[in-house]
Design an enzyme around this catalytic site. Structure first.
Site, mmCIF file in Angstrom:
data_model
loop_
_atom_site.group_PDB
_atom_site.id
_atom_site.type_symbol
_atom_site.label_atom_id
_atom_site.label_comp_id
_atom_site.label_asym_id
_atom_site.label_seq_id
_atom_site.Cartn_x
_atom_site.Cartn_y
_atom_site.Cartn_z
ATOM 1 N N ASP A 228 -7.123 -9.194 6.369
ATOM 2 C CA ASP A 228 -6.097 -9.478 6.887
ATOM 3 C C ASP A 228 -5.381 -9.625 8.868
ATOM 4 O O ASP A 228 -4.425 -9.546 8.715
ATOM 5 C CB ASP A 228 -4.813 -8.643 6.115
ATOM 6 N N MET B 195 0.532 -0.767 0.061
ATOM 7 C CA MET B 195 -0.083 -0.110 0.133
ATOM 8 C C MET B 195 0.798 0.975 -0.122
ATOM 9 O O MET B 195 0.540 2.048 -0.809
ATOM 10 C CB MET B 195 -0.975 0.017 1.247
#
Length: 506
Positions: free
Chosen positions: A135, A24
């Site tokens: 996650d 990210m």
């Protein structure tokens, strides 16, 4: 880190140091004007340039702001419209669960119950706001003084809107991914419950799906039962229910709280988990029904449901940030059958991954090339090493008007007593998705010039051919689809390129 490359400020926050980086972007430790510490996550430039990511990121931030509760790191600020979109959460001091386990060892049943109940409350708060974590794992859980805190909820969903997923990616961490998530299917809160079950196995000192490459772990999550041998018997039925293959069979978060922390439990605080406090005589849950595990599907019988595309990318979370890995498909551990070393064939050939294949028609995509991965010896298999690489058509291939744009190679070299069984397992690993559509049933083809038979099939948008000999077993996925004969002929060329004799030692 010397701080030379650190931004001075992000929004109103003064940056102090980098905490980590991944798919990210980068995570920084920063301080507000009033002196409060925050963790600021800044998106990578290519994500910042993606309008789909920005729109999804904005929606996820709005939802994440509503997640309060005392088991999450609360979102305190964000700017989805900044040149580099960023998100600030409260900085929670304390070790991660993975760090605590490495230092103090496995948890007993009482501490597992407290941990499970606290994490269930966190998931409940996240799900109540319309989010799914996607996650959950020991590295995303901070063991704070007042109990465990869940980090990074909602971020993966924003990433799912980007071009990174156009080939059908599954985001999360192999080993904790639910089967439906590993297969790229639609996921709900039950996927987080599955991950919670895997977290509790880890907290008990085990590994729900063992060790191996990301592809191997994903394959096991879909097809093989979890290893619960490390989990105390009193809590094992609850963990087994969380790890049911069918998401509909997993308990809800409300049911989990009833099972992990019944009203009759002695009062305690979540901090007892972080400090490894002992709760005497913790009540045991009632036995839960056992649910059948999904067996591997045979490529010729195809009896599965909802459709999806086989993932071309895996994403593994590290230290709270997503990192993208390339791969050619699921890894496999085939059932080889019994066989002593004396029955294994002599090692005469091995695999290599050249830069180009098929007379230069395809060149490897370095981003989607995994290093060779040695495997442990087992009955029927010795000296095995996995290989994986993706290739794309080159200018040479375009000039020759070859039939395929991409070629995904996954296989292994070693000594095998049942190479054809290993070959068929590779085909299953490359094609079985839960709802595949077989447009050409598997056939055995020996193209001109070949000394081995190839097993080929067309599933969804790919034609797959594979071979198995005493020393090498490989499956190759071609896109777009073509006739099985054309794919088999191309496979013969590729086999000649990547299978080489082992040099004899004098």
């Amino acid at each position: 880190m010397d701080g030379v490359d650190l931004p001075e400020r992000i929004g109103d926050y003064a940056v102090e140091r980098e905490l980590g980086a991944g798919g990210m972007g980068t995570v920084y430790l920063a301080r507000s004007r009033g002196g409060r510490t925050v963790a600021v996550k800044v998106a990578r430039p290519e994500l910042a340039a993606d309008p789909h990511f920005r729109a999804r990121f904005r929606a996820e931030v709005d939802a994440a702001r509503r997640v309060g509760g005392f088991h999450t790191a609360q979102v305190v600020d964000a700017d989805p419209d900044a040149p580099a979109p960023w998100l600030a959460t409260a900085y929670i001091a304390g070790p991660t669960l993975s760090g605590l386990l490495a230092e103090n060892g496995p948890m007993d049943e009482a501490r597992l119950r407290l941990l499970g109940a606290a994490l269930t409350e966190a998931l409940q708060a996240i799900h109540d706001c319309g989010l799914i974590h996607r996650d959950l794992k020991p590295g995303n859980i901070i063991m704070a003084d007042d109990g465990p805190r869940v980090l990074d909820f909602g971020i993966a969903r924003a990433l799912e809107s980007t071009r990174l997923t156009h080939t059908g990616a599954a985001f999360g961490t192999p080993g904790f991914l639910a089967p439906e998530q590993a297969q790229g299917l639609e996921v709900g809160g039950a996927a987080d419950v599955f991950a919670l079950g895997a977290v509790l196995v880890a907290a008990a000192g085990g590994q729900a799906f063992g060790e191996g490459t990301p592809m191997v772990l994903m394959y096991r999550a879909v097809h093989e039962p979890a290893d619960l041998s490390a989990v105390p018997e009193g809590v094992r039925p609850v963990v087994a229910a969380c790890l049911a293959k069918d998401p509909a069979q997993r308990p809800t978060t409300k049911r989990l709280l009833d099972l992990l922390a019944p009203d009759t439990a002695p009062p305690s605080t979540p901090g007892d988990v972080a400090h490894a406090a002992t709760v005497a005589d913790a009540p045991r849950t009632e036995a839960l029904p056992t649910f059948p595990q999904q067996p591997p599907l045979h490529p010729e019988t195809k009896t599965a449901t909802p459709a999806r595309k086989r993932p071309g990318l895996l994403a593994a979370g590290v230290a709270g940030a997503l990192i993208v890995l390339g791969g050619a498909g699921y890894g496999i551990y085939a059932s080889m059958g019994a066989g002593s070393d004396a029955n294994l064939p002599k090692a005469t050939h091995e695999l290599t991954i050249p830069e180009t294949i098929a007379d230069g028609a395809y060149g490897w995509n370095i981003e989607n090339r995994l290093p060779p991965d040695p495997q442990p010896d087992r009955d029927g298999m010795k000296g095995s090493t996995h290989f994986s690489a993706d290739y794309t058509v080159t200018s040479t291939g375009v000039e020759r008007a070859v039939a395929f744009r991409t070629v995904e190679v996954y296989g292994s070299s070693g000594r095998y007593t049942d190479p054809e069984g290993h070959r068929d397992s590779l085909i299953r690993a490359m094609t079985v998705t839960g709802s595949e559509s077989v447009t050409e049933q598997p056939r055995t083809i020996r193209p001109p010039g070949s000394d081995v038979d190839f097993r080929c099939t067309t599933v969804d948008q790919e034609t797959v051919c594979a071979w198995g000999d005493d020393n090498t077993t490989v499956a190759i996925a071609f896109t777009p689809t073509s006739s099985l004969e054309v794919a088999a002929a191309e496979t013969r060329k590729i086999r000649d390129d990547i299978r080489r004799p082992i040099a004899t030692q004098s």
